[in-house]
Design an enzyme around this catalytic site. Structure first.
Site, PDB file in Angstrom:
ATOM      1  N   SER A  23     -22.049  -2.348  -0.275  1.00  0.00           N
ATOM      2  CA  SER A  23     -20.686  -1.953   0.104  1.00  0.00           C
ATOM      3  C   SER A  23     -20.144  -2.854   1.204  1.00  0.00           C
ATOM      4  O   SER A  23     -19.125  -2.569   1.813  1.00  0.00           O
ATOM      5  CB  SER A  23     -20.668  -0.486   0.570  1.00  0.00           C
ATOM      6  OG  SER A  23     -21.570  -0.303   1.642  1.00  0.00           O
ATOM      7  N   ASN A 110     -26.679   7.832   7.282  1.00  0.00           N
ATOM      8  CA  ASN A 110     -25.770   8.900   6.839  1.00  0.00           C
ATOM      9  C   ASN A 110     -24.876   9.398   7.979  1.00  0.00           C
ATOM     10  O   ASN A 110     -23.676   9.589   7.784  1.00  0.00           O
ATOM     11  CB  ASN A 110     -26.555  10.066   6.233  1.00  0.00           C
ATOM     12  CG  ASN A 110     -27.293   9.648   4.967  1.00  0.00           C
ATOM     13  OD1 ASN A 110     -27.102   8.534   4.485  1.00  0.00           O
ATOM     14  ND2 ASN A 110     -28.123  10.523   4.446  1.00  0.00           N
ATOM     15  N   THR A 155      23.489  16.813  -6.083  1.00  0.00           N
ATOM     16  CA  THR A 155      22.380  17.609  -6.604  1.00  0.00           C
ATOM     17  C   THR A 155      22.363  17.325  -8.097  1.00  0.00           C
ATOM     18  O   THR A 155      23.429  17.107  -8.696  1.00  0.00           O
ATOM     19  CB  THR A 155      22.546  19.123  -6.348  1.00  0.00           C
ATOM     20  OG1 THR A 155      23.682  19.576  -7.098  1.00  0.00           O
ATOM     21  CG2 THR A 155      22.771  19.454  -4.881  1.00  0.00           C
ATOM     22  N   HIS A 156      21.193  17.276  -8.676  1.00  0.00           N
ATOM     23  CA  HIS A 156      21.027  16.884 -10.090  1.00  0.00           C
ATOM     24  C   HIS A 156      21.639  15.511 -10.360  1.00  0.00           C
ATOM     25  O   HIS A 156      22.055  15.229 -11.484  1.00  0.00           O
ATOM     26  CB  HIS A 156      21.666  17.911 -11.048  1.00  0.00           C
ATOM     27  CG  HIS A 156      21.334  19.330 -10.724  1.00  0.00           C
ATOM     28  ND1 HIS A 156      20.257  19.992 -11.273  1.00  0.00           N
ATOM     29  CD2 HIS A 156      21.921  20.210  -9.872  1.00  0.00           C
ATOM     30  CE1 HIS A 156      20.208  21.229 -10.789  1.00  0.00           C
ATOM     31  NE2 HIS A 156      21.200  21.384  -9.935  1.00  0.00           N
ATOM     32  N   SER A 277      16.603 -13.365 -10.696  1.00  0.00           N
ATOM     33  CA  SER A 277      15.970 -13.351 -12.008  1.00  0.00           C
ATOM     34  C   SER A 277      15.738 -14.783 -12.450  1.00  0.00           C
ATOM     35  O   SER A 277      16.489 -15.683 -12.080  1.00  0.00           O
ATOM     36  CB  SER A 277      16.893 -12.627 -12.985  1.00  0.00           C
ATOM     37  OG  SER A 277      16.662 -13.074 -14.298  1.00  0.00           O
ATOM     38  N   LYS A 283      21.711 -11.976 -11.064  1.00  0.00           N
ATOM     39  CA  LYS A 283      20.892 -10.843 -10.621  1.00  0.00           C
ATOM     40  C   LYS A 283      20.448 -10.918  -9.164  1.00  0.00           C
ATOM     41  O   LYS A 283      20.155 -11.974  -8.633  1.00  0.00           O
ATOM     42  CB  LYS A 283      19.624 -10.743 -11.492  1.00  0.00           C
ATOM     43  CG  LYS A 283      19.877 -10.307 -12.916  1.00  0.00           C
ATOM     44  CD  LYS A 283      20.305  -8.858 -13.030  1.00  0.00           C
ATOM     45  CE  LYS A 283      19.161  -7.906 -12.865  1.00  0.00           C
ATOM     46  NZ  LYS A 283      18.343  -7.710 -14.021  1.00  0.00           N
ATOM     47  N   ASN A 285      17.735  -8.404  -7.448  1.00  0.00           N
ATOM     48  CA  ASN A 285      16.899  -7.229  -7.744  1.00  0.00           C
ATOM     49  C   ASN A 285      16.235  -6.664  -6.495  1.00  0.00           C
ATOM     50  O   ASN A 285      15.831  -7.413  -5.613  1.00  0.00           O
ATOM     51  CB  ASN A 285      15.817  -7.612  -8.752  1.00  0.00           C
ATOM     52  CG  ASN A 285      16.409  -8.028 -10.089  1.00  0.00           C
ATOM     53  OD1 ASN A 285      17.458  -7.537 -10.489  1.00  0.00           O
ATOM     54  ND2 ASN A 285      15.744  -8.946 -10.767  1.00  0.00           N
ATOM     55  N   GLU A 290      11.236  -1.433  -5.377  1.00  0.00           N
ATOM     56  CA  GLU A 290      10.566  -1.052  -6.624  1.00  0.00           C
ATOM     57  C   GLU A 290       9.043  -1.098  -6.463  1.00  0.00           C
ATOM     58  O   GLU A 290       8.323  -0.237  -6.971  1.00  0.00           O
ATOM     59  CB  GLU A 290      10.992  -1.993  -7.761  1.00  0.00           C
ATOM     60  CG  GLU A 290      12.425  -1.749  -8.199  1.00  0.00           C
ATOM     61  CD  GLU A 290      12.967  -2.864  -9.094  1.00  0.00           C
ATOM     62  OE1 GLU A 290      12.201  -3.438  -9.877  1.00  0.00           O
ATOM     63  OE2 GLU A 290      14.170  -3.152  -8.993  1.00  0.00           O
ATOM     64  N   TYR A 317     -25.858  14.149   1.642  1.00  0.00           N
ATOM     65  CA  TYR A 317     -25.315  12.836   1.269  1.00  0.00           C
ATOM     66  C   TYR A 317     -25.716  12.444  -0.153  1.00  0.00           C
ATOM     67  O   TYR A 317     -26.833  12.699  -0.600  1.00  0.00           O
ATOM     68  CB  TYR A 317     -25.830  11.765   2.251  1.00  0.00           C
ATOM     69  CG  TYR A 317     -25.319  10.374   1.916  1.00  0.00           C
ATOM     70  CD1 TYR A 317     -24.094   9.932   2.379  1.00  0.00           C
ATOM     71  CD2 TYR A 317     -26.067   9.506   1.109  1.00  0.00           C
ATOM     72  CE1 TYR A 317     -23.610   8.670   2.057  1.00  0.00           C
ATOM     73  CE2 TYR A 317     -25.595   8.238   0.786  1.00  0.00           C
ATOM     74  CZ  TYR A 317     -24.372   7.827   1.263  1.00  0.00           C
ATOM     75  OH  TYR A 317     -23.898   6.575   0.937  1.00  0.00           O
ATOM     76  N   GLN A 322     -20.201   6.599  -1.011  1.00  0.00           N
ATOM     77  CA  GLN A 322     -19.872   5.242  -0.590  1.00  0.00           C
ATOM     78  C   GLN A 322     -18.505   4.819  -1.142  1.00  0.00           C
ATOM     79  O   GLN A 322     -17.843   3.954  -0.582  1.00  0.00           O
ATOM     80  CB  GLN A 322     -20.970   4.294  -1.074  1.00  0.00           C
ATOM     81  CG  GLN A 322     -20.762   2.852  -0.718  1.00  0.00           C
ATOM     82  CD  GLN A 322     -22.031   2.029  -0.886  1.00  0.00           C
ATOM     83  OE1 GLN A 322     -22.934   2.110  -0.071  1.00  0.00           O
ATOM     84  NE2 GLN A 322     -22.096   1.267  -1.957  1.00  0.00           N
ATOM     85  N   LYS A 325     -14.689   4.869   0.947  1.00  0.00           N
ATOM     86  CA  LYS A 325     -13.988   3.833   1.719  1.00  0.00           C
ATOM     87  C   LYS A 325     -13.122   2.937   0.843  1.00  0.00           C
ATOM     88  O   LYS A 325     -12.090   2.450   1.285  1.00  0.00           O
ATOM     89  CB  LYS A 325     -15.001   3.022   2.534  1.00  0.00           C
ATOM     90  CG  LYS A 325     -15.562   3.815   3.721  1.00  0.00           C
ATOM     91  CD  LYS A 325     -16.681   3.143   4.436  1.00  0.00           C
ATOM     92  CE  LYS A 325     -17.981   3.132   3.669  1.00  0.00           C
ATOM     93  NZ  LYS A 325     -18.483   4.460   3.228  1.00  0.00           N
TER      94      LYS A 325
END
Ligand code: ARG
Length: 460
Positions: A23, A110, A155-156, A277, A283, A285, A290, A317, A322, A325
């Site tokens: 690791s 451990n 809303t919506h 683009s 464009k 973007n 995103e 353990y 392991q 992480k």
């Protein structure tokens, strides 16, 4: 390769297995915290007479040298080591001889890894909080600037009621403030020291767990040795807090992307945070926003992966752990990179209040206020609601809006209407008249700005 733990097993492990088991590629990040933990442990062993003070001095000086050499790049962390704990101990023993072999007295990897990860994350959480504060500062500035600029609230994704852009931005500030609170809560629970739990059962040595806990800045030692080495709740809690930060960034991103479109054209992101683009010359973007939205799924994956990794594990353990992480650090790095890019992206964004205002003029977003107009003059709310609904339908049929429908027409729907209705349903009035606490009205927005400013000032 000959292992430090060779003894029970004599046969060499396969190179593939060594690589699979290792690791070091991920836990080498924790070298500083591993070394600090070992220093505290050595000092405690000597204070309790478990090792000599000469050995402890040699160990601590040796560890200091290793830390300085890794920091300066003089000592490279070997990718062949099994993990950072083994690497540091091995170099120490190479450098100071037998005393180095005494460091691991009354300790196990451990409890060691459990300490290291907590120490590492304690520092990192401070870094994440700092980045959130930077984002909050960027939001505060923009919100101040546009505290009174009217836009349609949705809303919506349908135009609903007028709000100010400042109020809208301040909604995100609340989310990020809670995110800081969640990080603080998780950090407080995480801040117990597992050192001294050893492999799982504690030790026959008369160690002083309070001393190491205190030396390493923990609130107290953990209460149960088996829990100490099995608990990865803190990883889940942190990943969950990271996930919510990402949720908030992702929703914000989605709005920035929408607002940057020709259809909305409420904001323009700075060139520095957009791309062109390769084929369409017109464009611009919102790639960064995103990507933040996209990376959110990845952090959720880190959370789900960790929860799933833990769910079937018997105490104490298991090597499965392991994997914690990989997910935790990936979530951490992702959230940091997203926050890093977000603050300057907000700070440099150009806001177009005139377009927001134009959008607010269409869509009957003052219809609630028209209903309130009737209600405040005695019409029951449900009846007022129905009347205004009919007026809206009438306006749509006639191709007009509430602000332009003549009073004579209004009178056909209700005798209660009089000329003052026009000023009562102007967008400015709609906003100004929102007097409830937390509303989009100017008094509330100012109070929110003040609170946020205070929150940022009191950050430590
Ligand atoms: N690299 C290991 C981990 O991250 C350290 C603990 C190893 N303990 C063990 N008994 N093999 O979990």
């Amino acid at each position: 390769m000959k292992k430090m733990w060779a003894g029970r097993t004599a046969g060499a492990s396969a190179a593939l297995a060594d690589d699979f088991n290792s690791s070091i590629h991920i836990d080498s990040k924790m070298y500083r915290h591993d070394i600090k933990g070992s220093m505290a442990h050595a000092a405690m062993l000597s204070a309790r007479g478990i090792i000599s003070s000469a050995d402890a001095d040699a160990i601590i000086a040796g560890l200091e040298g290793i830390l300085a050499d890794i920091d300066s790049g003089k000592l490279e962390i070997s990718p062949d080591a099994e993990d950072i704990h083994m690497f540091v101990e091995q170099i120490l023993t190479e450098r100071i001889g037998d005393a180095g072999k005494r460091l691991h007295t009354s300790r196990s990897r451990n409890d060691q890894v459990a300490v290291d990860t907590r120490l590492y994350m304690r520092d990192e959480v401070e870094g994440v909080k700092k980045l959130i504060f930077e984002l909050l500062s960027a939001i505060l500035e923009k919100a101040k600037e546009h505290a009174a600029d009217i836009m349609p609230g949705y809303t919506h994704l349908q135009r609903a009621q007028p709000v100010t852009f400042g109020h809208h931005l301040l909604a995100y500030a609340e989310m990020f403030k809670r995110d800081i609170g969640r990080l603080d809560d998780a950090s407080a629970r995480m801040n117990e020291c597992p050192l001294g739990a050893l492999a799982l059962a504690g030790t026959t040595y008369d160690i002083d767990r309070r001393m190491t806990a205190e030396a390493l800045g923990f609130t107290r030692p953990t209460a149960n040795s088996m829990d100490s080495v099995s608990d990865r709740d803190f990883c889940v809690e942190l990943l969950s807090a990271f996930s919510l930060i990402m949720t908030h960034l992702s929703r914000f991103s989605e709005e920035l992307i929408l607002w940057s479109s020709w259809e909305f054209s409420f904001v323009e992101l700075d060139d520095a945070y957009t791309t062109g683009s390769s084929i369409m010359p017109q464009k611009k973007n919102s790639d960064m926003a995103e990507l933040v939205r996209g990376k959110t799924g990845r952090v959720y994956g880190d959370l789900m992966g960790t929860l799933t990794m833990l769910k079937g594990l018997p105490l104490a353990y298991n090597k499965d752990m392991q994997e914690d992480k990989e997910a935790l650090f990936d979530g951490l790095e992702t959230v940091k990179r997203c926050l890093e890019i977000f603050a300057p992206m907000i700070a440099t964004m150009r806001v177009k209040p005139e377009n927001m205002y134009k959008a607010a003029q269409r869509g009957f977003i003052n219809a609630t206020d028209l209903a309130d107009y009737l209600t405040k003059r005695g019409t029951p709310f449900r009846a007022a609601y129905k009347t205004v609904g009919e007026i809206v339908a009438h306006c749509i049929k006639e191709g007009t809006v509430l602000d332009e429908l003549p009073i004579s027409e209004y009178k056909k729907f209700s005798e209660v209407f009089s000329d003052d209705l026009y000023s009562e349903i102007s967008l400015e009035t709609c906003v100004k008249k929102r007097i409830s606490e937390g509303s989009t009205g100017p008094v509330s927005v100012q109070a929110q700005l003040n609170e946020l400013e205070k929150f940022i000032k009191n950050k430590n």
